[in-house]
Design an enzyme around this catalytic site. Structure first.
Site, PDB file in Angstrom:
ATOM      1  N   LYS A 178       9.223 -10.845 -16.244  1.00 60.00           N
ATOM      2  CA  LYS A 178       8.752 -11.024 -14.864  1.00 60.00           C
ATOM      3  C   LYS A 178       7.557 -11.962 -14.812  1.00 60.00           C
ATOM      4  O   LYS A 178       7.407 -12.744 -13.881  1.00 60.00           O
ATOM      5  CB  LYS A 178       8.394  -9.652 -14.280  1.00 60.00           C
ATOM      6  CG  LYS A 178       8.043  -9.674 -12.805  1.00 60.00           C
ATOM      7  CD  LYS A 178       9.239  -9.999 -11.925  1.00 60.00           C
ATOM      8  CE  LYS A 178       8.870 -10.300 -10.505  1.00 60.00           C
ATOM      9  NZ  LYS A 178       9.884 -11.100  -9.803  1.00 60.00           N
TER      10      LYS A 178
ATOM     11  N   GLU B  97      17.347 -23.369  -6.088  1.00 59.55           N
ATOM     12  CA  GLU B  97      16.994 -21.955  -6.155  1.00 59.55           C
ATOM     13  C   GLU B  97      18.255 -21.081  -6.193  1.00 59.55           C
ATOM     14  O   GLU B  97      18.321 -20.098  -6.949  1.00 59.55           O
ATOM     15  CB  GLU B  97      16.083 -21.600  -4.962  1.00 59.55           C
ATOM     16  CG  GLU B  97      15.696 -20.132  -4.833  1.00 59.55           C
ATOM     17  CD  GLU B  97      14.987 -19.551  -6.042  1.00 59.55           C
ATOM     18  OE1 GLU B  97      14.582 -20.293  -6.941  1.00 59.55           O
ATOM     19  OE2 GLU B  97      14.868 -18.316  -6.098  1.00 59.55           O
TER      20      GLU B  97
ATOM     21  N   LYS C 121      19.094 -18.521  -9.229  1.00 59.97           N
ATOM     22  CA  LYS C 121      19.354 -17.088  -9.037  1.00 59.97           C
ATOM     23  C   LYS C 121      20.651 -16.710  -9.727  1.00 59.97           C
ATOM     24  O   LYS C 121      20.734 -15.710 -10.417  1.00 59.97           O
ATOM     25  CB  LYS C 121      19.496 -16.738  -7.556  1.00 59.97           C
ATOM     26  CG  LYS C 121      18.316 -16.476  -6.700  1.00 59.97           C
ATOM     27  CD  LYS C 121      17.305 -15.492  -7.143  1.00 59.97           C
ATOM     28  CE  LYS C 121      16.440 -15.964  -8.247  1.00 59.97           C
ATOM     29  NZ  LYS C 121      15.171 -16.517  -8.033  1.00 59.97           N
TER      30      LYS C 121
ATOM     31  N   HIS D 139      26.893 -40.018  -8.340  1.00 63.29           N
ATOM     32  CA  HIS D 139      26.273 -40.835  -9.393  1.00 63.29           C
ATOM     33  C   HIS D 139      26.451 -40.198 -10.769  1.00 63.29           C
ATOM     34  O   HIS D 139      25.637 -40.426 -11.661  1.00 63.29           O
ATOM     35  CB  HIS D 139      24.795 -41.058  -9.062  1.00 63.29           C
ATOM     36  CG  HIS D 139      24.610 -41.795  -7.774  1.00 63.29           C
ATOM     37  ND1 HIS D 139      24.886 -43.144  -7.641  1.00 63.29           N
ATOM     38  CD2 HIS D 139      24.255 -41.372  -6.538  1.00 63.29           C
ATOM     39  CE1 HIS D 139      24.675 -43.515  -6.381  1.00 63.29           C
ATOM     40  NE2 HIS D 139      24.297 -42.448  -5.691  1.00 63.29           N
TER      41      HIS D 139
ATOM     42  N   GLU E  61      20.417 -16.802 -13.600  1.00 64.09           N
ATOM     43  CA  GLU E  61      19.554 -15.744 -14.139  1.00 64.09           C
ATOM     44  C   GLU E  61      20.277 -14.404 -14.269  1.00 64.09           C
ATOM     45  O   GLU E  61      20.098 -13.709 -15.254  1.00 64.09           O
ATOM     46  CB  GLU E  61      18.358 -15.502 -13.201  1.00 64.09           C
ATOM     47  CG  GLU E  61      17.264 -16.512 -13.291  1.00 64.09           C
ATOM     48  CD  GLU E  61      16.109 -16.137 -12.381  1.00 64.09           C
ATOM     49  OE1 GLU E  61      16.275 -16.187 -11.152  1.00 64.09           O
ATOM     50  OE2 GLU E  61      15.050 -15.780 -12.901  1.00 64.09           O
TER      51      GLU E  61
ATOM     52  N   ASN F 232      -1.533   1.984   6.181  1.00 61.11           N
ATOM     53  CA  ASN F 232      -0.659   0.903   5.683  1.00 61.11           C
ATOM     54  C   ASN F 232      -0.309   0.017   6.861  1.00 61.11           C
ATOM     55  O   ASN F 232      -0.152   0.511   7.976  1.00 61.11           O
ATOM     56  CB  ASN F 232       0.653   1.464   5.129  1.00 61.11           C
ATOM     57  CG  ASN F 232       0.458   2.110   3.779  1.00 61.11           C
ATOM     58  OD1 ASN F 232      -0.630   2.067   3.216  1.00 61.11           O
ATOM     59  ND2 ASN F 232       1.529   2.712   3.273  1.00 61.11           N
ATOM     60  N   GLY F 233      -0.111  -1.267   6.596  1.00 61.52           N
ATOM     61  CA  GLY F 233       0.261  -2.189   7.674  1.00 61.52           C
ATOM     62  C   GLY F 233      -0.923  -3.068   8.023  1.00 61.52           C
ATOM     63  O   GLY F 233      -1.887  -3.168   7.256  1.00 61.52           O
TER      64      GLY F 233
ATOM     65  N   CYS G  13       0.832  -1.204   0.000  1.00 60.42           N
ATOM     66  CA  CYS G  13       0.000   0.000   0.000  1.00 60.42           C
ATOM     67  C   CYS G  13       0.869   1.257   0.000  1.00 60.42           C
ATOM     68  O   CYS G  13       2.023   1.227   0.411  1.00 60.42           O
ATOM     69  CB  CYS G  13      -0.873   0.008   1.238  1.00 60.42           C
ATOM     70  SG  CYS G  13      -1.859  -1.474   1.392  1.00 60.42           S
TER      71      CYS G  13
ATOM     72  N   ARG H 254       5.014   0.334  -6.482  1.00 61.03           N
ATOM     73  CA  ARG H 254       4.921  -0.595  -5.360  1.00 61.03           C
ATOM     74  C   ARG H 254       3.827  -1.634  -5.558  1.00 61.03           C
ATOM     75  O   ARG H 254       3.740  -2.589  -4.792  1.00 61.03           O
ATOM     76  CB  ARG H 254       4.633   0.185  -4.065  1.00 61.03           C
ATOM     77  CG  ARG H 254       5.695   1.196  -3.727  1.00 61.03           C
ATOM     78  CD  ARG H 254       5.210   2.107  -2.628  1.00 61.03           C
ATOM     79  NE  ARG H 254       5.049   1.366  -1.390  1.00 61.03           N
ATOM     80  CZ  ARG H 254       6.023   1.152  -0.515  1.00 61.03           C
ATOM     81  NH1 ARG H 254       7.220   1.631  -0.757  1.00 61.03           N
ATOM     82  NH2 ARG H 254       5.814   0.485   0.574  1.00 61.03           N
TER      83      ARG H 254
ATOM     84  N   TRP I 143      -3.010  -2.570  -1.634  1.00 64.17           N
ATOM     85  CA  TRP I 143      -2.629  -3.921  -2.079  1.00 64.17           C
ATOM     86  C   TRP I 143      -3.358  -4.849  -1.110  1.00 64.17           C
ATOM     87  O   TRP I 143      -3.052  -4.871   0.080  1.00 64.17           O
ATOM     88  CB  TRP I 143      -1.106  -4.052  -1.957  1.00 64.17           C
ATOM     89  CG  TRP I 143      -0.558  -5.413  -2.251  1.00 64.17           C
ATOM     90  CD1 TRP I 143      -0.547  -6.492  -1.427  1.00 64.17           C
ATOM     91  CD2 TRP I 143       0.091  -5.837  -3.455  1.00 64.17           C
ATOM     92  NE1 TRP I 143       0.066  -7.543  -2.043  1.00 64.17           N
ATOM     93  CE2 TRP I 143       0.467  -7.189  -3.272  1.00 64.17           C
ATOM     94  CE3 TRP I 143       0.396  -5.208  -4.660  1.00 64.17           C
ATOM     95  CZ2 TRP I 143       1.138  -7.915  -4.255  1.00 64.17           C
ATOM     96  CZ3 TRP I 143       1.056  -5.941  -5.633  1.00 64.17           C
ATOM     97  CH2 TRP I 143       1.418  -7.276  -5.435  1.00 64.17           C
TER      98      TRP I 143
HETATM   99  C1  F6R Z   1      12.981 -16.776 -11.130  1.00 65.88           C
HETATM  100  C2  F6R Z   1      11.597 -16.484 -11.412  1.00 65.88           C
HETATM  101  C3  F6R Z   1      10.848 -17.429 -12.269  1.00 65.88           C
HETATM  102  C4  F6R Z   1       9.395 -17.556 -11.794  1.00 65.88           C
HETATM  103  C5  F6R Z   1       8.581 -18.406 -12.771  1.00 65.88           C
HETATM  104  C6  F6R Z   1       7.163 -18.617 -12.270  1.00 65.88           C
HETATM  105  O1  F6R Z   1      13.592 -15.783 -10.368  1.00 65.88           O
HETATM  106  O2  F6R Z   1      11.067 -15.503 -10.958  1.00 65.88           O
HETATM  107  O3  F6R Z   1      11.453 -18.676 -12.321  1.00 65.88           O
HETATM  108  O4  F6R Z   1       9.391 -18.142 -10.540  1.00 65.88           O
HETATM  109  O5  F6R Z   1       8.534 -17.778 -14.016  1.00 65.88           O
HETATM  110  O6  F6R Z   1       6.531 -17.406 -12.068  1.00 65.88           O
HETATM  111  P1  F6R Z   1       5.330 -17.250 -11.083  1.00 65.88           P
HETATM  112  O7  F6R Z   1       5.806 -17.522  -9.703  1.00 65.88           O
HETATM  113  O8  F6R Z   1       4.850 -15.851 -11.262  1.00 65.88           O
HETATM  114  O9  F6R Z   1       4.286 -18.260 -11.501  1.00 65.88           O
END
Ligand code: F6R
Length: 603
Positions: free
Chosen positions: A598, A479, A483, A502, A486, A99-100, A2, A27, A75
């Site tokens: 994204k 993960e 990261k 293996h 990417e 907010n909060g 928010c 945001r 939000w």
């Molecule tokens: C990696 C990343 C992607 C998402 C994937 C699924 O940093 O962000 O691997 O996790 O594209 O996206 P969502 O979670 O939005 O379904």
């Protein structure tokens, strides 16, 4: 997350508020609203969706002369993104934005309802305006006394602004746990939840501290805390908007890594109780007839799903399998109605995950989603949805969304364990006690960040990285590797540590970098011997562990913890920072890595 704006003065208020809200768009929000009081005239406009909708609604309204005004982007956390739930909330003659989260809102709401107060929204915020009016007109207190008493009744995190017909020349404000600042330009006073809405308008700023409250009138701000009235000094306002959005961090991803500790408190708020876990949004009957959980997700969300599979089986004793959504869709999966179908998605719009969910629904399965965006396609499509409350994530490489998904899934596995009676009170209490330490485990210390900054220069070459871990640290290894690849564009793989021998161990040499996740609370001796095997083949080892490890070429020391999930979250932060620092050294675009989007809304 928010956003709040406020303005007191003679200038046109609608434009100032809408401009300010526009600056807070980054945001994320799902509804917005403004309220203005000019003498005896009260004006209030709200709209769901983008600010354009609010602009449309206010087209023919312009404020005139002196007045007080507040605005908000919401939000959704308590209640859907509807106009009724959008702020500002109206009592009989006052408006509030907030907010909060007000943790004790249910208790306050019951009290007010028993006194005949009608609530229009499902929000926690609306309680603020009704308590204020109770003290002000029904109990004959001055507006300031009533506001002070209101603030004393609130538990939780909040930043709030209130305007009222009882004092049409004042804006009342309070801050506790959520950000709020006051901007000054001559006699005009501005409020905002971050710098950006007031840059270019106010000249001086004061950043409120927790526990501070007070009121503003023309050219005058009175500030109080628990010790009474206090003086304060302002400072010149920063003028760079983009850097203000990043709140001093170099990248959104970096800001989001640092934010994890705080957003995790939001994720837990109202759900982690003293001795139980509750999810208002999940009815216990969801588990009726359920023998198995099937989770589908992509990318980072798939990694939180894998982590959850350990927790569901271990804590709730429910069989759990996890599938990558794009694979699931075409494998002609066998589905039966004793399966609960869970989807996990940050955006709620990932095409493969959404399609997998539709398939499961066509097969008659009950569905639950864990998502960061209310009203997204996946949330709308699911029978039940749990919001992760991470706030908008701008960095393409997901960080806080992963952290909050994992936290929700840990809480959910305990919630299911309670329903199925697979956990005794002592064990449940231990889990809850550990949960309370998560925000601390996620704090980024200067020592850790500096260490990773220094270390990163040794990892800019080589023929690959292996992130290895066991149990829940295996999905974390996946993960960590994701990261890194990417944002650094270096080759990295996550692997179950016990599986290295293996096959992949054939790659081991000094140019193979192994990031070893070595928690002390879970299978330490097992992972240790896996790492020894790699070290014996001359692999370069970077160990992340509380326990010093003599074979490590580099060592990132974490805290000794009482629970594996605390180690999990602390190591997660270390791997995120490692990826970030390597990417920075390679001069890559951290927030917008090449070839990535994204939200992946195509198959
Ligand atoms: C990696 C990343 C992607 C998402 C994937 C699924 O940093 O962000 O691997 O996790 O594209 O996206 P969502 O979670 O939005 O379904």
């Amino acid at each position: 997350m928010c956003g709040i704006v406020g303005y007191l003065g003679k200038n046109e208020k609608k434009e100032i508020l809408l401009d300010g809200l526009q600056e807070l768009e980054y945001r994320g929000y799902d509804s917005a609203g403004i309220a203005v009081i000019e003498g005896k005239q009260l004006y209030n406009f709200k709209a769901v969706g983008k600010l354009e909708n609010l602009k449309d609604k206010t087209k023919s309204y312009f404020s005139e002369g002196f007045g007080v005004s507040i605005g908000h982007t919401r939000w959704a956390t308590h209640g859907k993104p509807t106009e009724l739930n959008a702020h500002p909330h109206l009592g009989a003659y006052s408006y509030v934005v907030h907010n909060g989260i007000i943790e004790n809102y249910q208790e306050l709401k019951k009290e007010l309802q028993s006194e005949g107060v009608n609530f229009l929204s499902q929000t926690d915020t609306e309680t603020i305006v009704h308590i204020f009016e109770k003290y002000n007109r029904r109990e004959n207190k001055t507006p300031f006394e009533a506001f002070k008493k209101t603030i004393e009744r609130l538990k939780g995190a909040f930043a709030t602004l209130l305007i009222t017909e009882s004092a049409p020349d004042a804006i009342f404000f309070a801050k506790n746990g959520s950000p709020m600042l006051i901007g000054f330009d001559g006699a005009d006073v501005y409020f905002a939840s971050s710098d950006t809405p007031i840059i270019g308008k106010a000249k001086e700023v004061y950043y409120l501290e927790d526990g501070e409250y007070g009121y503003a009138k023309t050219g005058e701000v009175k500030l109080f805390n628990k010790d009474g009235e206090r003086t304060f000094s302002t400072k010149p306002l920063n003028t760079d908007k983009t850097s203000a959005q990043k709140e001093g961090y170099r990248f959104f991803m970096e800001k989001e890594i640092y934010e994890q500790s705080k957003v995790m408190s939001d994720t837990m708020m109202g759900r982690v109780k003293d001795s139980s876990i509750t999810f208002d949004e999940v009815d216990a009957s969801l588990l009726d007839g359920i023998k198995e959980i099937k989770i589908c997700a992509c990318g980072t969300s798939y990694h939180s799903a894998l982590t959850a599979s350990y927790l569901f089986e271990r804590l709730a004793k429910i069989r759990c399998s996890v599938e990558i959504a794009s694979e699931f869709r075409y494998k002609e999966p066998l589905l039966s109605d004793d399966m609960l179908f869970v989807t996990i998605s940050q955006s709620g719009e990932t095409a493969d995950t959404l399609e997998a969910l539709k398939m499961a629904k066509r097969a008659g399965l009950k569905s639950l989603s864990v998502c960061n965006v209310d009203n997204s396609s996946i949330v709308r499509e699911s029978d039940t949805a749990i919001l992760t409350r991470a706030g908008i994530e701008k960095g393409v490489a997901s960080t806080k969304a992963f952290a909050t998904q994992t936290m929700v899934l840990w809480m959910l596995s305990l919630y299911f364990a309670q329903i199925k009676d697979t956990i005794d009170q002592k064990k449940l209490q231990d889990e809850i006690d550990a949960m309370r330490h998560v925000p601390k485990a996620l704090l980024v210390t200067d020592t850790l960040h500096n260490k990773l900054h220094r270390l990163s220069k040794r990892y800019l070459h080589g023929h690959g990285f292996f992130f290895i871990g066991r149990d829940i640290f295996y999905p974390l290894a996946l993960e960590g590797a994701l990261k890194l690849k990417e944002i650094s564009y270096l080759h990295a793989e996550g692997y179950p540590a016990g599986e290295m021998k293996h096959g992949p161990i054939a790659l081991a040499d000094s140019e193979l970098f192994t990031i070893a996740l070595m928690p002390k609370t879970l299978h330490y001796d097992k992972i240790k011997s896996n790492v020894e095997e790699l070290s014996a083949r001359d692999a370069t080892i970077c160990a992340i562990s509380p326990e010093p490890f003599e074979l490590a070429d580099d060592f990132i020391q974490t805290e000794y913890a009482t629970h594996p999930m605390l180690e999990f979250f602390e190591m997660m932060v270390a791997t995120q920072l490692l990826a970030l620092e390597i990417s920075v050294r390679l001069s890559n675009d951290v927030d917008m890595p090449r070839n990535l989007a994204k939200s992946v809304t195509v198959e």
